[in-house]
Motif scaffolding. Structure first.
Motif, short mmCIF file in Angstrom:
data_model
loop_
_atom_site.label_atom_id
_atom_site.label_comp_id
_atom_site.label_asym_id
_atom_site.label_seq_id
_atom_site.Cartn_x
_atom_site.Cartn_y
_atom_site.Cartn_z
N ARG A 85 0.83 -1.22 0.00
CA ARG A 85 0.00 0.00 0.00
C ARG A 85 0.86 1.26 0.00
O ARG A 85 0.50 2.26 -0.64
N LYS A 86 2.00 1.22 0.68
CA LYS A 86 2.90 2.38 0.70
C LYS A 86 3.46 2.66 -0.70
O LYS A 86 3.48 3.80 -1.15
N TYR A 137 -8.18 0.78 -7.89
CA TYR A 137 -7.54 0.40 -6.63
C TYR A 137 -7.00 -1.03 -6.59
O TYR A 137 -5.79 -1.25 -6.51
N TYR A 192 2.20 1.65 -3.52
CA TYR A 192 1.06 2.02 -4.38
C TYR A 192 0.70 3.49 -4.21
O TYR A 192 0.46 4.20 -5.18
N LYS A 193 0.70 3.95 -2.97
CA LYS A 193 0.38 5.35 -2.69
C LYS A 193 1.42 6.28 -3.30
O LYS A 193 1.08 7.36 -3.81
N ARG A 194 2.68 5.87 -3.27
CA ARG A 194 3.76 6.72 -3.78
C ARG A 194 3.69 6.89 -5.29
O ARG A 194 4.03 7.94 -5.82
N HIS A 195 3.23 5.85 -6.00
CA HIS A 195 3.17 5.90 -7.47
C HIS A 195 1.77 5.55 -7.96
O HIS A 195 1.61 4.79 -8.91
N TYR A 196 0.77 6.10 -7.30
CA TYR A 196 -0.61 5.67 -7.55
C TYR A 196 -1.00 5.71 -9.02
O TYR A 196 -1.36 4.69 -9.61
N TRP A 197 -0.91 6.88 -9.65
CA TRP A 197 -1.40 7.02 -11.02
C TRP A 197 -0.57 6.20 -12.00
O TRP A 197 -1.12 5.64 -12.96
N ASP A 225 11.74 6.80 -5.54
CA ASP A 225 10.70 7.83 -5.48
C ASP A 225 10.21 8.23 -6.86
O ASP A 225 9.07 8.68 -7.02
N TYR A 270 -3.13 -2.64 -6.16
CA TYR A 270 -2.84 -3.19 -4.84
C TYR A 270 -2.37 -4.63 -4.94
O TYR A 270 -1.38 -5.03 -4.33
#
Length: 600
Positions: free
Chosen positions: A11-12, A277, A14-19, A172, A281
């Protein structure tokens, strides 16, 4: 195995490179590589997609086609395919989720009806029994094209997907250029060989009851292994995957089951929850799982684990290592930084046009100087990101990826365009679009058809779409993912409005009709068209427009202006004439499969 901890790490990332991960998984779904239910689940949940009017499931009908071919009853197999196709058309009652026309619908229907099986059988029979080279050659070429797309695009994308997810776990920044990973590493052929052998082995295992269920888990690590080390041989990768998964297959199966709820939600939301999502994930989690199994293999000294040698894919390199590998970059960054002379941003009306719309009036030297200064800043930032460890150091990879500073404005997309060049690009896009449409019509209709409402060799919707992407989306050029989505929305809106306007002003006449296409809206726009707009928009912004601008800028401005004025004059005359005498007729407004054709 700490599954909860692995999901937290997923999840971390995924959040960092969501799009970026959303787009990666969306491409995988469209290509049929993974998560296909997110784009096709609506058909799977539709009665017309699963059960025919006679109560027979489509999967049963496909089995009947295969059975008839196996017993040598070719004529019955053809009748079964025709029956299946008729049922698909008759049950196509959902206007939005059409299955009659279009690339997506054709692809899906070819498998649903069994026609793809029949086509492959026809090709094989023709090659074996027909001595005519004129017949065999096009069949071989067609099969070669199909196999090339399947192997070098679809299958190697599995490797690309895993590579990008692995880099995104540690770094990053995740550059868009990683979509070209097979090309930048020059290992496209090697990757294809591995994926081909894996598919051959999996196919052979389907003839055994146990192998059909177990071996997919034995080979689960193959694309991850190739993503980490594309130098590895096919047999080495498969054997290593088998050894890595020994004792972990049931564990992986349980991990798959832990996403069952997300899979059901994906079906209930017609794929939306998966796209935005759960697909990403799931993909991020199994990257964590690969890292877990890889670590156990390295710690135990598993045979072949030394081939998993990309240490900087899992941990960042030291500053000393990066500066040693990128010494020339560090030197260039220092030189550019010391010689950089700040340039003020253009102000006033000229500055507004350049900054917000990407339009440059005449030469506008202040704009040119500022853009060159901004490009140098971008190059410096990129170099520093590499040296600071924010981006994966491609030069340190098992299959090194080259990096060098590019010349200012050579391929830079963050530029403004002169009015003359924009006018010329408008006509170039119009002409290219016209050639594309005429070519498609020639293939489908077998005759030359002058597409569009006008009589000249241009389609304004292509030129308008290309230019408004360059102008209205100027502020999004530094964010390719948003540029892609915005291009789909903008061009989709333009196409929908154009269809509505032409229909209202020409007595209900339509020049295009997507009724029967998969995911269409009132027959004015459709899913595959929107995807084409998005990809085409990226090509225009980052490749075509900068290249054309470079070419056009070499031509004398006065001569180019004369050409632009002459083209505008002819175009205006065509518009005025076509307003009273629009281009209509067979293949234009009365083309095969269109609503007007069906009415007439």
């Amino acid at each position: 195995m700490d599954r909860k901890g692995m999901k937290a790490n997923a999840r971390k990332a995924y959040k960092r490179h969501y799009w970026m991960i959303v787009v990666i998984c969306l491409f995988a779904s469209v290509f049929g590589v993974a998560y296909s239910s997110s784009t096709w689940s609506v058909n799977a949940s539709s009665p017309s997609a699963t059960v025919q009017e006679d109560g027979t499931a489509q999967s049963d009908n496909v089995s009947k086609v295969l059975e008839n071919l196996l017993v040598g009853d070719e004529s019955q197999a053809r009748r079964q395919v025709e029956h299946n196709q008729e049922q698909i058309v008759q049950n196509d009652t959902n206007a939005m989720m059409g299955r009659k026309r279009g690339v997506f619908a054709s692809l899906l229907n070819s498998f649903s009806s069994g026609s793809v099986i029949l086509s492959m059988a026809d090709a094989a029979n023709s090659i074996v029994h027909n001595d005519g080279v004129a017949v065999a050659v096009p069949i071989v070429v067609s099969l070669a094209v199909y196999l090339f797309v399947w192997l070098f695009v679809q299958q190697t994308y599995r490797v690309v997907m895993m590579r990008m997810l692995l880099e995104g776990r540690t770094y990053d920044k995740l550059p868009v250029s990683r979509f070209l990973y097979p090309i930048t590493t020059r290992k496209w052929l090697s990757m294809a060989k591995v994926m081909l052998l894996e598919n051959v082995f999996l196919f052979l295992w389907t003839f055994t009851i146990i192998g059909a269920f177990i071996k997919p888990y034995s080979y689960r690590m193959v694309p991850y292994i190739v993503a980490e080390n594309p130098n590895i041989g096919a047999r080495e990768a498969i054997s290593l995957s088998r050894r890595m998964m020994k004792g972990h297959k049931w564990e992986c199966f349980v991990a798959d089951l832990s996403f069952l709820g997300w899979w059901l939600l994906n079906l209930f939301t017609l794929g939306l929850s998966g796209i935005f999502y759960s697909n990403g994930y799931n993909a991020a989690f199994f990257v964590e799982y690969y890292v877990h199994v890889r670590g156990l293999s390295k710690d135990s000294g598993l045979e072949g684990s030394e081939l998993l040698s990309d240490e900087y894919l899992h941990s960042k390199a030291s500053a000393e290592t990066l500066h040693a590998a990128y010494g020339d970059v560090a030197e260039t960054v220092e030189q550019l930084s010391s010689n950089l002379v700040p340039v003020d941003k253009p102000n006033g009306f000229v500055g507004f046009l350049s900054e917000w719309l990407g339009v440059r009036i005449l030469h506008a030297r202040s704009v040119t100087k500022y853009e060159e200064y901004r490009e140098q800043l971008h190059q410096i930032d990129t170099g520093r990101e590499i040296l600071d460890g924010a981006i994966y150091p491609g030069r340190l990879a098992p299959a090194p990826m080259a990096f060098q500073f590019r010349e200012s404005r050579t391929v830079s997309s963050d530029r403004s365009y002169s009015l003359v060049n924009l006018v010329m690009m408008f006509f170039i896009f119009c002409f290219v679009g016209w050639v594309w449409e005429v070519s498609l019509a020639f293939i489908s209709e077998g005759t030359f058809v002058n597409r569009g409402t006008l009589h000249g060799p241009w389609l304004p919707i292509y030129g308008t779409g290309g230019v408004i992407i360059l102008i209205l989306l100027k502020k999004l050029r530094k964010k390719p993912l948003f540029e892609f989505l915005a291009a789909m929305v903008l061009c989709g809106g333009l196409e929908y409005f154009s269809s509505w306007y032409l229909e209202k002003t020409h007595g209900g006449q339509r020049w295009w009709d997507y009724t029967g296409y998969f995911l269409n809206l009132n027959g004015r726009i459709c899913a595959e068209g929107l995807l084409t707009f998005g990809l085409g928009g990226l090509a225009i912004v980052y490749l075509l427009a900068p290249a054309l601008d470079n070419l056009l800028s070499r031509i004398d401005t006065r001569k180019l202006t004369v050409v632009a004025v002459v083209l505008l004059a002819f175009y205006c005359v065509d518009q005025a004439y076509s307003a009273q005498h629009p281009n209509i007729g067979a293949g234009i407004t009365d083309y095969k499969g269109s609503a007007t054709s069906q009415v007439s």
